[in-house]
Design an enzyme around this catalytic site. Structure first.
Site, PDB file in Angstrom:
ATOM      1  N   ASP A   5      74.709  26.510  36.818  1.00 35.46           N
ATOM      2  CA  ASP A   5      73.393  25.926  37.039  1.00 35.46           C
ATOM      3  C   ASP A   5      72.423  26.997  37.553  1.00 35.46           C
ATOM      4  O   ASP A   5      72.770  27.775  38.453  1.00 35.46           O
ATOM      5  CB  ASP A   5      73.554  24.807  38.083  1.00 35.46           C
TER       6      ASP A   5
ATOM      7  N   GLU B 132      72.900  28.761  32.501  1.00 33.86           N
ATOM      8  CA  GLU B 132      71.573  28.159  32.371  1.00 33.86           C
ATOM      9  C   GLU B 132      70.639  29.278  32.790  1.00 33.86           C
ATOM     10  O   GLU B 132      70.472  29.546  33.990  1.00 33.86           O
ATOM     11  CB  GLU B 132      71.421  26.937  33.280  1.00 33.86           C
TER      12      GLU B 132
END
Lengths: 116, 715
Positions: free
Chosen positions: B357, B394
């Site tokens: 993330d 990401e």
């Protein structure tokens, strides 16, 4: 909470009846009771009907017994697994290792049916 | 003679040397960190660079007050590591934590407070949030309690599967949301065990990898907001707010109340592997649940704030994560912490890969500036234990760093391709000027990943963070009122189109168009080069009623409604067919970007572009039609995909095929079900070999072959 164990021997093997909780405090004595029975080399049945709770350490103890029995070529069957204990054993994968009494009974029934 | 393995080997370190607080102890081993069961006792090891003293605090399980507080003797400290073995502990029935004493001086980064009991950063189990949604007793001084656990799971012959990245079909889902809906009909809804019962569904769908939203222990009750309309408590449903990085979330386990979440999660992974499905974890190393200056002290803040967090020169928290703090990922100690954590999940949980993330943060220096050669990313890329795991970034963060295509990859890292999502969405809704970029995206984004191959691109159209596929074609605007933030949260640039009405409608034409648009999206996704990722439920038109940020919605907005499996069987069948089709056509999964090179055995290029006229693509701004033909190395591996985002039909001239081959129809999203899609290998030969009428807003997929049943390229 304590754990009581009693042995019953018959022609086909040994039944160990456990009463109480199997946890980190009691699993040592259970293991000590079971390992000599495994070494005898006869089929072993563990009756858990009166066992109310099996903790993480308890499940590990049962699995150690299973591995020892597998090494010795001894069949181990669990009997009388309560719904709650069965659920915990199933969710955590421990049930996959064992034959349980109910399953054995069902298999026997199926065999009889097939024979007819 | 049967040997038994239960006989203990005598060890010198099985004996105590000291007594502290009435407990027999000896110096522990600094490595490994955490609490580890050793002969006769438990070895505790914890790092703090600036602590002046450290105390181990032990609780009987569930008790509010400690049963022992054992200060580490000075001689038990090695470097900045405090390590002690405590004998005679019943490891199953204790909880533990630490009190670290040291300077409290935020300007220099130090926030020691010996009144606080701190979680062990290496705790492999956490107690305190054992059952999802149960209101915690906040009067307790120590909320997230570290527990000792054995690492002796019986994996049998299971190992990570090692599916080649280019062959993956990723399915992004949420452990709780997947089976929490009453319609799931599983034994333990909302748990690892519940998800395990749905493995046959996943297998039948055809995916071979699930990517789980965070499963590290977090506190769902740390969200203070309520739904403004209903007054209901809102949770931290997604869980991007990690409390403990080594512990699986107890509230996701049916056996969490017994502390058996580790075994339950491992059993899920073992069975997924047995079904040929890999497991990727979504991990959040960019921030923690400790927040900023006002946030709670849980672990790192009290143990070594200046090491674990990026701090401004004044001692405030840098906030590149948008959530209060930023983990100091490229500090040498923290790098090792991240590495230890990932190794733990691979070695002890057989995890196949990770999606990071806001991974751009992992490339920032201690002062927040982006590094050209970030040591953490390099370390993870080359680590022996992680060597064959999937690493997916990401590649952006909330501090404005956007590295899609530029993420330091070391030949290993893949990326969520945000540009793929934006381009295909834009094309689908009929925007002008997109056709050229569409071609680049479906060919594996060679502009971004020229040296990295197509498998560096994780292609997706929807993910947890945004509209579902059904909502993408049903809403022009987000509808996040239920989140209690006046609809100000969530993304505004969605490239969505409601097909003529905002939200649910009885208009059959609009509903038919929406179904077609979903099929179009799926058809493009699964015929694009790169790794396709499907959001769970998109295959059955799962809706969030237009909410594109359901991080706090633990209810039917987020849960998978299993009644939709029957209600939307048409879309499910289409999705299954597309996944199966991809498996049949190696050329769609090629790691090499196409170059236009002619495949000599067929006389066709590996990729060719077409428009209404064969070999004549229309790249003009007003073009909304593009067809691509891919030609593989197998005799029959020729796939033609025509994508028409125009609101009118077009007559397609099909490129000619060599040597008696002809075009066979696999899918036409403009056709009524069940004629919208065929079984791969049983495509129907076209009556008119040279032409095909593509309907408005439709995708047509053809395969070129000599005979419908010959020589399939089956993986």
């Amino acid at each position: 909470m304590t754990l009581n164990v009693k042995e019953r021997r018959n022609k086909t093997g040994t039944v160990l009846v456990a009463t109480g909780e199997i946890n980190s405090e009691t699993s040592g004595s259970l293991l000590q009771a079971l390992l000599p029975l495994v070494r005898e080399g006869k089929p072993l049945k563990i009756d858990l009907t009166a066992v109310t709770y099996v903790s993480s350490a308890g499940l590990r103890t049962l699995l150690v017994v299973y591995r020892e029995a597998q090494h010795a070529g001894v069949a181990v069957t669990l009997y009388g697994v309560s719904e709650e204990v069965r659920f915990v054993m199933s969710a955590t994968g421990f049930l996959d290792f064992f034959e349980t009494g109910e399953a054995v009974a069902a298999a026997a029934k199926a065999k009889v049916k097939a024979a007819r | 003679m049967t040997e038994t393995r239960s006989e203990q080997v005598l060890r010198v370190d099985a004996y105590p040397t000291h007594e502290v607080g009435g407990y027999r102890v000896r110096a522990g081993k600094p490595f490994p960190f955490g609490a580890n069961v050793v002969p006769g006792g438990v070895s505790f090891s914890v790092f703090s660079d600036q602590a002046t003293s450290m105390t181990l605090v032990i609780f009987k399980r569930g008790e509010p007050e400690p049963m022992a507080e054992l200060e580490f003797p000075e001689e038990f400290r090695t470097g900045s590591v405090f390590a002690m073995t405590v004998f005679g502990l019943d490891h199953e029935n204790i909880e533990y934590g630490y009190r670290a004493d040291g300077p409290y001086d935020p300007v220099t980064g130090h926030r020691f407070d010996a009144r606080q009991v701190l979680s062990d950063p290496y705790a492999r189990l956490i107690a305190g949030r054992d059952v999802w949604g149960v209101e915690p007793d906040r009067s307790r001084g120590y909320q997230y309690r570290s527990r000792v656990c054995l690492q002796d799971f019986d994996w049998g012959d299971d190992t990570p599967l090692g599916i080649p990245a280019e062959d993956l079909v990723v399915y992004e889902t949420h452990v709780r949301g997947f089976t929490r809906h009453p319609s799931s009909q599983v034994t333990a809804p909302g748990t690892f065990a519940g998800l395990r019962e749905k493995i046959p569904y996943l297998k039948e769908l055809g995916i071979n990898c699930i990517e789980l939203l965070p499963v590290f222990e977090f506190d769902e009750s740390d969200n203070p907001r309520t739904n403004p309309e209903t007054g209901e408590q809102l949770f931290d449903y997604w869980g991007y707010n990690t409390v403990s990085f080594f512990a699986p979330k107890a509230g996701y386990a049916a056996t969490g109340r017994y502390g058996m979440q580790g075994d339950e999660f491992r059993t899920l992974i073992k069975d997924l592997h047995a079904a040929g499905i890999e497991v990727i974890l979504d991990v959040v190393f960019n921030h923690t649940a400790e927040g900023n200056e006002q946030g709670p002290t849980i672990s790192f803040k009290g143990l070594d704030n200046a090491t674990y967090y990026m701090l401004t020169p004044e001692g405030y928290y840098f906030n590149f994560s948008g959530t209060g703090n930023t983990v100091n990922c490229n500090h040498p100690v923290v790098r090792n912490y991240v590495l230890d954590c990932l190794r733990h999940w691979v070695a002890d949980y057989h995890i196949d890969g990770f999606r990071f993330d806001l991974a751009a943060i992992l490339g920032r220096a201690l002062d927040g500036t982006p590094l050209p050669n970030p040591p953490l990313l390099e370390l993870l890329a080359y680590d022996p234990v992680l060597r064959h795991t999937k690493l997916i970034a990401e590649a952006w963060d909330a501090g404005g760093l956007y590295e899609v295509g530029n993420f330091p990859a070391y030949g290993r890292w893949a990326e969520w391709n945000g540009k793929y999502r934006d381009t295909v969405r834009s094309f689908l809704k009929g925007d002008p000027g997109v056709t050229g970029e569409l071609a680049t995206r479906i060919a594996g984004s060679p502009d971004l990943y020229a040296t990295r191959g197509t498998a560096a691109s994780v292609n997706f159209l929807t993910a947890h963070d945004g509209f579902t596929l059904a909502d993408l074609v049903s809403y022009n605007d987000k509808h996040n009122e239920a989140n209690g933030e006046n609809n100000n949260d969530g993304a505004n640039d969605n490239n969505s189109w409601n097909c003529g009405a905002e939200g649910p409608t009885d208009d059959p034409e609009i509903n038919a168009l929406r179904t077609r648009q979903m099929k179009n999206a799926l058809a493009i996704l699964f015929t694009s080069q790169g790794i396709p990722m499907l959001l769970a439920g998109d295959e059955v038109a799962r809706t969030q009623q237009g909410n594109n940020n359901t991080y706090c919605q633990d209810n039917e907005l987020s849960w998978f409604d299993w009644d939709q499996v029957d209600d939307n069987a048409e879309l499910l069948r289409f999705t299954r067919g597309m996944i199966e089709f991809r498996k049949h056509h190696r050329e769609l999964r090629s790691t090499a970007h196409p170059t236009g090179q002619v495949r000599e055995h067929l006389g066709l290029p590996d990729i060719s572009w077409h428009g209404e006229r064969a070999w004549q693509p229309d790249w003009s701004a007003e073009s909304r039609l593009l067809a691509v033909a891919r030609c593989g190395t197998g005799d029959d591996d020729v796939v033609y995909v025509a994508m028409n985002a125009h609101w009118e039909s077009h007559d397609l001239e099909l490129p000619a095929l060599p040597g008696g081959r002809s075009w066979h129809l696999f899918a036409d999203t403009g056709a009524e079900a069940p004629y919208d899609i065929r079984t791969p290998g049983a495509e129907q030969e076209l009556d008119n070999a040279g032409k095909y009428l593509i309907g408005p807003r439709s995708v047509v997929i053809l395969v070129g072959r000599a005979n419908a049943s010959d020589d399939l390229d089956t993986p």
